[in-house]
Design a protein around this motif. Structure first.
Motif, short mmCIF file in Angstrom:
data_model
loop_
_atom_site.label_atom_id
_atom_site.label_comp_id
_atom_site.label_asym_id
_atom_site.label_seq_id
_atom_site.Cartn_x
_atom_site.Cartn_y
_atom_site.Cartn_z
N MET A 210 9.41 -7.83 -8.98
CA MET A 210 10.11 -8.79 -9.83
C MET A 210 11.44 -9.13 -9.15
O MET A 210 12.31 -8.28 -9.02
CB MET A 210 10.37 -8.21 -11.22
N VAL A 211 11.55 -10.35 -8.66
CA VAL A 211 12.77 -10.81 -7.99
C VAL A 211 12.98 -12.29 -8.32
O VAL A 211 12.14 -13.13 -7.98
CB VAL A 211 12.69 -10.64 -6.46
N ASP A 212 14.08 -12.61 -8.97
CA ASP A 212 14.45 -14.01 -9.20
C ASP A 212 13.35 -14.82 -9.87
O ASP A 212 13.05 -15.94 -9.45
CB ASP A 212 14.84 -14.66 -7.87
N GLY A 213 12.74 -14.26 -10.90
CA GLY A 213 11.70 -14.99 -11.63
C GLY A 213 10.33 -14.94 -11.00
O GLY A 213 9.36 -15.43 -11.59
N LEU A 214 10.21 -14.39 -9.80
CA LEU A 214 8.92 -14.21 -9.16
C LEU A 214 8.42 -12.82 -9.53
O LEU A 214 9.08 -11.82 -9.26
CB LEU A 214 9.05 -14.33 -7.64
N VAL A 215 7.24 -12.75 -10.15
CA VAL A 215 6.75 -11.48 -10.67
C VAL A 215 5.26 -11.38 -10.40
O VAL A 215 4.52 -12.36 -10.50
CB VAL A 215 7.06 -11.34 -12.17
N GLY A 216 4.81 -10.17 -10.02
CA GLY A 216 3.39 -9.99 -9.75
C GLY A 216 3.09 -8.56 -9.34
O GLY A 216 3.94 -7.67 -9.46
N ALA A 217 1.87 -8.35 -8.85
CA ALA A 217 1.42 -7.02 -8.41
C ALA A 217 0.51 -7.22 -7.20
O ALA A 217 -0.64 -7.62 -7.35
CB ALA A 217 0.69 -6.30 -9.52
N THR A 218 1.04 -6.96 -6.01
CA THR A 218 0.30 -7.25 -4.79
C THR A 218 -0.32 -6.00 -4.19
O THR A 218 0.30 -4.93 -4.19
CB THR A 218 1.22 -7.90 -3.74
N PRO A 219 -1.53 -6.10 -3.65
CA PRO A 219 -2.13 -4.95 -2.97
C PRO A 219 -1.80 -4.89 -1.48
O PRO A 219 -2.23 -3.97 -0.80
CB PRO A 219 -3.63 -5.20 -3.17
N GLU A 220 -1.05 -5.87 -0.97
CA GLU A 220 -0.90 -6.00 0.48
C GLU A 220 0.52 -5.67 0.93
O GLU A 220 1.48 -6.38 0.60
CB GLU A 220 -1.26 -7.41 0.94
N LEU A 221 0.65 -4.60 1.70
CA LEU A 221 1.92 -4.18 2.28
C LEU A 221 2.06 -4.80 3.66
O LEU A 221 1.32 -4.44 4.58
CB LEU A 221 1.98 -2.65 2.37
N LEU A 222 3.01 -5.70 3.81
CA LEU A 222 3.23 -6.33 5.10
C LEU A 222 3.75 -5.32 6.11
O LEU A 222 3.22 -5.19 7.21
CB LEU A 222 4.21 -7.50 4.96
N GLY A 227 11.83 5.92 9.03
CA GLY A 227 12.20 6.59 10.25
C GLY A 227 11.65 5.82 11.44
O GLY A 227 11.84 4.61 11.57
N GLY A 228 10.91 6.48 12.28
CA GLY A 228 10.36 5.82 13.46
C GLY A 228 8.94 5.33 13.29
O GLY A 228 8.33 4.88 14.26
N LEU A 229 8.39 5.40 12.06
CA LEU A 229 7.00 5.03 11.85
C LEU A 229 6.90 3.75 11.03
O LEU A 229 7.53 3.61 9.98
CB LEU A 229 6.25 6.15 11.13
N ALA A 230 6.10 2.81 11.50
CA ALA A 230 5.83 1.57 10.78
C ALA A 230 4.37 1.55 10.35
O ALA A 230 3.48 1.98 11.09
CB ALA A 230 6.13 0.36 11.64
N THR A 231 4.12 1.04 9.15
CA THR A 231 2.77 0.93 8.61
C THR A 231 2.58 -0.45 8.01
O THR A 231 3.46 -0.95 7.31
CB THR A 231 2.52 1.98 7.51
N SER A 232 1.43 -1.06 8.30
CA SER A 232 1.09 -2.35 7.70
C SER A 232 -0.34 -2.25 7.15
O SER A 232 -1.24 -1.79 7.85
CB SER A 232 1.16 -3.47 8.74
N ARG A 233 -0.51 -2.66 5.90
CA ARG A 233 -1.85 -2.67 5.31
C ARG A 233 -2.36 -4.11 5.30
O ARG A 233 -1.81 -4.98 4.63
CB ARG A 233 -1.83 -2.12 3.89
N VAL A 234 -3.41 -4.35 6.06
CA VAL A 234 -4.00 -5.68 6.17
C VAL A 234 -5.17 -5.80 5.22
O VAL A 234 -6.11 -4.99 5.29
CB VAL A 234 -4.46 -5.96 7.62
N LEU A 235 -5.13 -6.79 4.35
CA LEU A 235 -6.24 -7.08 3.45
C LEU A 235 -6.75 -8.48 3.73
O LEU A 235 -5.98 -9.44 3.70
CB LEU A 235 -5.80 -6.99 1.98
N ALA A 236 -8.01 -8.61 3.98
CA ALA A 236 -8.65 -9.91 4.13
C ALA A 236 -10.15 -9.67 4.03
O ALA A 236 -10.66 -8.73 4.64
CB ALA A 236 -8.30 -10.58 5.45
N GLY A 237 -10.83 -10.52 3.28
CA GLY A 237 -12.22 -10.27 2.93
C GLY A 237 -12.26 -9.68 1.53
O GLY A 237 -11.79 -8.57 1.31
#
Length: 418
Positions: A210-222, A227-237
């Motif tokens: 919820m930010v500035d009137g934009l509200v939702g529930a997303t399953p996709e973590l860009l 620390g030194g670890l980056a994670t991205s969850r790709v959803l398509a299909g």
């Protein structure tokens, strides 16, 4: 900004607190506030110390880096992930084609919960008040909510899908993610907190925002940087799921065998991996996706991880990764051109990065999917969005059905569906 008397620096204080209960209960009815919560963990914020409106995430990253350098931070939980002063933001899908502005907010009060730790951070100009804010006003659900098809009715949108399939089969572009917009109106102003509460209840494994009137529930973590670890969850299909009438395991098997969905997913994974690689000394990209179950749909999912450059913040990574093939298409510049020509709407901040970054550069940025924008000039109206990836094997009727399935969480949150 709030500055200490006789100083050009900000003062932040983080204290450990007892379990505050559901974080969203502290959100006020009026005034600036934000939320980013998954499985009961995350943050809510109240008030603003500073606000930066821009067009591009990389400009916001430069601004936040400067602001963070002027913050002195005293903490009872030094180094704990997600604690301390931070900035919360929401960015447009395509700043060159939108009337919306992206925003990055430095909040005055942050209440957080993660891994059994509970905390409150305040930025103040004087003595720290260690009391939790009052619980927000009672939430009143919207009444008399009605829905219309928006600027492009489903049948017309299906014809646009067919046109894009023709472009793909002619090798003019490989994949295009097309979105639809529908409009809902209420007799009373929409309370974003009511929508957020329902989404948190029905879809606890997603990132509710919820930010500035934009509200939702997303399953996709860009992107998440910790620390030194980056994670991205790709959803398509995607395949729709009705547990009362279909066998979820059979539907999962159908999705895993679908050439169309696998092709769509591979484009998305490749685009994220290619964009993330320059910032990583090592990466892990699984060879095949898993199936991610949600109450209304199943997704093909791939979690990409990498060891990142410590000087590159989560927000800078989000800027580098957006827009991915999961929300735009590939090649990116061609897919974005097709979207601009054929989609017939302004996405605004739908499908753009939404999340937070702290003073150390750690943070989480999701994609603003499965959501809607409450209109600033008329809070009795909300625009809901849903998209579908179009590839050579796409069929218009199936893509319309996919967008209907993706609209369901917001329709449930508005009381328009069970």
């Amino acid at each position: 900004m709030i500055l200490e008397s006789g100083s050009n620096r900000l003062r932040a204080t983080t204290v450990a607190i007892d379990d505050p209960g559901p974080l969203q209960r502290f959100l006020p009815l009026t005034g600036p506030s934000t939320a980013f919560i998954r499985k009961g963990e995350g943050i809510i914020t109240i008030g603003e110390v500073e606000r930066f409106e821009t067009d591009y995430p990389d400009a916001a990253d430069v601004w936040w880096d400067e602001v963070a350098s002027y913050i002195d931070h005293d903490s009872e939980l030094p180094g704990a992930y997600g604690t301390g002063p931070l900035a919360v933001g929401s960015f447009t899908f395509d700043p060159d084609a939108s009337e919306e502005r992206s925003v990055l907010i430095v909040p005055k009060v942050i209440i957080g919960r993660r891994a059994g730790q509970f905390w409150m951070t305040k930025l103040t100009g004087g003595r720290m008040d260690y009391e939790l804010p009052d619980v927000g006003e009672a939430i009143v659900p919207p009444t008399g909510v009605t829905l219309d098809d928006g600027p492009v009715p489903p049948a017309e949108w299906g014809r646009i899908v067919a046109e894009v399939v023709g472009l793909i089969r002619a090798d003019e572009v490989s994949k295009v993610v097309l979105a639809r917009k529908v409009r809902a109106r209420s007799e009373t102003p929409f309370d974003a907190r009511a929508i957020l509460n329902r989404l948190l209840h029905r879809y606890p494994t997603t990132w509710a925002y919820m930010v500035d009137g934009l509200v939702g529930a997303t399953p996709e973590l860009l992107i998440r940087r910790q620390g030194g670890l980056a994670t991205s969850r790709v959803l398509a299909g995607t395949i729709s799921l009705d547990p009362d009438h279909t066998d979820p395991l059979a539907r999962a098997a159908d999705l895993a065998r679908s050439h169309k969905d696998i092709s769509e997913h591979e484009f998305a994974v490749e685009s994220i991996a290619r964009a993330l690689e320059p910032f990583c000394s090592a990466m892990n990209v699984p060879e095949s996706p898993s199936v991610l179950p949600l109450p209304n749909v199943l997704h093909l999912a791939t979690d990409i991880t990498g060891v990142t450059d410590p000087d590159t913040s989560a927000l800078a990574l989000a800027a580098a990764l957006h827009p991915s093939a999961a929300v735009c298409g590939t090649p990116t510049f061609l897919a974005r051109e097709v979207i601009g020509e054929l989609e017939s709407m302004d996405r605004g901040r739908y499908a753009g990065p939404i999340g937070w970054v702290d003073a150390r550069g750690d943070g989480e940025w999701a994609l603003a999917l499965r959501g809607g924008q409450i209109l600033r000039d008329d809070p009795r109206e909300i625009h809901l969005f849903a998209g579908a990836g179009v590839v050579a094997d796409s069929e218009p009727e199936a893509e319309i059905a996919e967008t209907n399935a993706k609209l369901l969480p917001m329709l449930q949150a508005l009381g328009l569906s069970d």
